[in-house]
Design a protein around this motif. Structure first.
Motif, mmCIF file in Angstrom:
data_model
loop_
_atom_site.group_PDB
_atom_site.id
_atom_site.type_symbol
_atom_site.label_atom_id
_atom_site.label_comp_id
_atom_site.label_asym_id
_atom_site.label_seq_id
_atom_site.Cartn_x
_atom_site.Cartn_y
_atom_site.Cartn_z
ATOM 1 N N GLU A 43 0.825 -1.201 0.000
ATOM 2 C CA GLU A 43 0.000 0.000 0.000
ATOM 3 C C GLU A 43 0.866 1.261 0.000
ATOM 4 O OE1 GLU A 43 -2.752 -0.255 3.218
ATOM 5 O OE2 GLU A 43 -3.657 -2.070 2.438
ATOM 6 N N ASN A 70 -1.795 9.528 -5.262
ATOM 7 C CA ASN A 70 -2.768 9.947 -4.255
ATOM 8 C C ASN A 70 -3.422 11.276 -4.622
ATOM 9 O OD1 ASN A 70 -2.372 7.672 -2.683
ATOM 10 N ND2 ASN A 70 -0.742 8.609 -1.495
ATOM 11 N N LYS A 73 -6.055 10.575 -7.396
ATOM 12 C CA LYS A 73 -7.274 9.978 -6.843
ATOM 13 C C LYS A 73 -8.152 11.044 -6.189
ATOM 14 C CE LYS A 73 -8.677 6.131 -3.921
ATOM 15 N NZ LYS A 73 -8.210 5.050 -3.059
ATOM 16 N N ILE A 102 -10.746 5.628 -11.070
ATOM 17 C CA ILE A 102 -10.525 5.398 -9.638
ATOM 18 C C ILE A 102 -10.360 3.902 -9.366
ATOM 19 C CG2 ILE A 102 -11.596 5.544 -7.349
ATOM 20 C CD1 ILE A 102 -12.742 8.259 -8.238
ATOM 21 N N ALA A 103 -11.160 3.075 -10.029
ATOM 22 C CA ALA A 103 -11.029 1.616 -9.861
ATOM 23 C C ALA A 103 -9.653 1.139 -10.306
ATOM 24 C CB ALA A 103 -12.123 0.894 -10.639
ATOM 25 N N GLU A 106 -7.325 2.075 -7.504
ATOM 26 C CA GLU A 106 -7.532 1.232 -6.329
ATOM 27 C C GLU A 106 -7.059 -0.197 -6.557
ATOM 28 O OE1 GLU A 106 -11.651 1.929 -5.401
ATOM 29 O OE2 GLU A 106 -11.145 3.719 -4.227
ATOM 30 N N ASN A 107 -7.096 -0.650 -7.816
ATOM 31 C CA ASN A 107 -6.589 -1.989 -8.144
ATOM 32 C C ASN A 107 -5.108 -1.970 -8.473
ATOM 33 O OD1 ASN A 107 -8.964 -3.597 -7.853
ATOM 34 N ND2 ASN A 107 -9.756 -2.583 -9.678
ATOM 35 N N GLU A 108 -4.493 -0.830 -8.200
ATOM 36 C CA GLU A 108 -3.047 -0.649 -8.334
ATOM 37 C C GLU A 108 -2.535 -0.926 -9.742
ATOM 38 O OE1 GLU A 108 -1.108 -2.655 -5.107
ATOM 39 O OE2 GLU A 108 -2.137 -1.431 -3.628
#
Length: 129
Positions: A43, A70, A73, A102-103, A106-108
């Motif tokens: 993370e 960050n 996002k 954004i997905a 969040e899924n890197e």
């Protein structure tokens, strides 16, 4: 240990952490649950990555932009709703699927995500690294 648990409860009262996070921290303090260091490192590592935009034209005009993931996002979540309310900006954001972006974050999503070369030789690259 009681002092640490008291501090966690104070953080909840101050609104700095939610109840679920407090429960996790108290469980760790009591030795009931341990954080997985690999997940924590993952993370932190992804949050420190950058979205890099590179534009190179045949005429020598170059653009290099580096933006923290960050920040991207946060701007996606807040900025799009604001832009939709501005008549001049609405046409630029109406076709952008912010939830998909954004997905991806969040899924890197990692690596090159855009690679465009125009007919006149101009190039655009977007990379997360």
């Amino acid at each position: 240990m009681k002092e640490e648990i008291s501090r966690v409860l104070t953080l909840v009262e101050e609104g700095k952490i939610d109840k679920e996070k407090a429960n996790d921290l108290i469980n760790i303090l009591q030795g009931k649950d341990q954080l997985e260091p690999v997940q924590l490192k993952k993370e932190i590592a992804y949050g420190s990555k950058m979205l890099k935009i590179r534009v190179t034209s045949e005429k020598g005009d170059n653009v290099n932009v580096n933006l923290p993931i960050n920040l991207i996002k946060a701007v996606l979540k807040v900025g799009t709703s604001i832009a939709e309310k501005i008549p001049e900006a609405e046409k630029y954001v109406k076709d952008i699927n912010v939830d998909l972006l954004i997905a991806a974050i969040e899924n890197e999503l990692d690596g090159q995500i855009v690679d465009v070369t125009s007919a006149n030789g101009d190039k655009v690259f977007v990379v997360i690294e």
